[in-house]
Design a protein around this motif. Sequence first.
Motif, short mmCIF file in Angstrom:
data_model
loop_
_atom_site.label_atom_id
_atom_site.label_comp_id
_atom_site.label_asym_id
_atom_site.label_seq_id
_atom_site.Cartn_x
_atom_site.Cartn_y
_atom_site.Cartn_z
N VAL A 39 0.85 -1.19 0.00
CA VAL A 39 0.00 0.00 0.00
C VAL A 39 0.88 1.24 0.00
O VAL A 39 1.80 1.36 0.83
N THR A 40 0.62 2.17 -0.90
CA THR A 40 1.31 3.45 -0.91
C THR A 40 0.30 4.55 -0.60
O THR A 40 -0.64 4.78 -1.37
N PHE A 41 0.49 5.19 0.55
CA PHE A 41 -0.36 6.33 0.92
C PHE A 41 0.26 7.59 0.34
O PHE A 41 1.46 7.84 0.55
N ARG A 42 -0.55 8.38 -0.35
CA ARG A 42 -0.04 9.58 -1.03
C ARG A 42 -0.68 10.83 -0.42
O ARG A 42 -1.89 11.02 -0.51
N GLY A 43 0.15 11.64 0.21
CA GLY A 43 -0.34 12.87 0.82
C GLY A 43 0.36 14.09 0.25
O GLY A 43 0.74 14.11 -0.93
N ARG A 44 0.58 15.09 1.09
CA ARG A 44 1.33 16.27 0.69
C ARG A 44 2.36 16.54 1.77
O ARG A 44 2.04 16.69 2.95
N GLY A 45 3.63 16.57 1.38
CA GLY A 45 4.70 16.77 2.34
C GLY A 45 4.79 18.20 2.84
O GLY A 45 4.14 19.11 2.31
N GLY A 46 5.62 18.35 3.86
CA GLY A 46 5.80 19.70 4.41
C GLY A 46 6.77 19.70 5.57
O GLY A 46 7.38 18.68 5.91
N HIS A 47 6.87 20.83 6.21
CA HIS A 47 7.77 21.01 7.35
C HIS A 47 7.12 20.41 8.60
O HIS A 47 5.91 20.58 8.83
N GLY A 48 7.92 19.72 9.40
CA GLY A 48 7.40 19.13 10.61
C GLY A 48 6.86 20.13 11.60
O GLY A 48 6.05 19.79 12.48
N ALA A 49 7.28 21.40 11.47
CA ALA A 49 6.83 22.43 12.41
C ALA A 49 5.47 23.01 12.03
O ALA A 49 4.83 23.67 12.85
N ILE A 50 5.04 22.78 10.78
CA ILE A 50 3.75 23.32 10.34
C ILE A 50 2.93 22.22 9.66
O ILE A 50 2.65 22.27 8.45
N PRO A 51 2.53 21.20 10.43
CA PRO A 51 1.82 20.06 9.84
C PRO A 51 0.46 20.42 9.27
O PRO A 51 -0.08 19.69 8.44
N ASN A 52 -0.10 21.57 9.68
CA ASN A 52 -1.41 21.97 9.18
C ASN A 52 -1.38 22.32 7.69
O ASN A 52 -2.41 22.36 7.03
N LEU A 53 -0.18 22.56 7.15
CA LEU A 53 -0.06 22.87 5.73
C LEU A 53 0.27 21.64 4.89
O LEU A 53 0.51 21.75 3.69
N ALA A 54 0.30 20.47 5.56
CA ALA A 54 0.59 19.22 4.85
C ALA A 54 -0.58 18.25 5.04
O ALA A 54 -1.45 18.47 5.87
N ASN A 55 -0.60 17.22 4.25
CA ASN A 55 -1.49 16.07 4.46
C ASN A 55 -0.59 14.87 4.77
O ASN A 55 0.04 14.31 3.88
#
Length: 399
Positions: free
Chosen positions: A194-210
């Motif tokens: 299974v490959t889950f595909r989200g949206r990466g980002g900075h660990g300090a602002i997880p609200n801007l990532a999936n």
Amino acid sequence: MNQLPENLNIPAPLREAAQRFAQIRQRIHARPELGADVGNTAELVAGLLKQWGYSVHTVGGHGLVGQLKVGDGTRSIGLRADMDALPMQERTGLPYASEVQGRMHACGHDGHTATLLAAAEYLASTRNFNGTLNLIFQPDEEGLAGALAMMADGLFERFPCDGIYAFHNAPGLPLGAAVVQEGPLGGSSDRVTVTFRGRGGHGAIPNLANDPTLAMSATVLALQSIVSRNVAPVDAAVISVGEMHAGTTHNIIPETAMLKLSVRATKPEVRELLERRIREVITHQAASYGVGADIEYERLVPAIQNSAHEAGIAREAVASVVGGERVLRMPPSSQMGSEDFAWMLEKMPGCYFALGNGIAGQAWVGCSLHNDGYDFNDKLIPIGAACWVALTEQCLRAS
């Protein structure tokens, strides 16, 4: 319980030849070969079979069939042994330990081959049967592909069998004991990536990532409800997480997360249920966390299904060697290992059974299969060979 038990019905020539075939087994053990590439082992087997009067045929690459026809009987049977090893480093310290780095006979296929060879020599010498004996030496059992390769090359069209049989050694079961049962034995084997595909980002602002790792983690927990809440308690099934991978460092939310599963069941209908529920759980868990999920579902091999008539034949033959009190029936859920002999049993009636390899007491005898400290118990060779002889003489009775 690792000495040869008393009161076993083993013909004297098999007892006398036991050490010689143990040496053959140890020779194979020291030079393990993987998958379909078992040319040296096949060459050794073919040479011995020809020496004893068998006609030898290659089937499906390095697969072999040694055929011996005696009398005018119209019945035929197939006895199967596997030849391949595993890609792992041996740590037994035995004098005949693997000479090849990263390869080891950790499942006893060396012993299965030597045992069938011991029976082959005896049967060619006595010829106390009337019909056709097909000895099937199969590569690539561990890859769950060798049986299919031999069948695709016309195994049963070229060498018809009224019944087919195979055995596996069983560590933890006393030497001289056996398990023979009709119906399911072990489990089917499927694997899921299974490959889950989200949206990466900075660990300090997880609200801007999936974050795909959150969906993956929730899925792991949710999957465990399938067996406990969707599969009937009397049925056996396993869903195991074998690998999880995501990210590259501490403070980056990754774009993707990967999950690998092993899925097993004893019944075809349970196998279908597991796939349906696994797909549903993954899809909906991913959606609830706002990520996508790509599912690669691979069906590898069905569960062993022993036909009742052939299981009865095998039980009678094994009991004639070890005694009826030592032949056990175990529930289908006793273990969930998979075997590509199942493909042959979908094509032909037959029976797959287990013979005890011994219990703990020596460093290697009590080890489980696929363990770097495991070794086949050479004392099992005359027992297994006697079972093959009894089964052949029973199925192909001389008039």
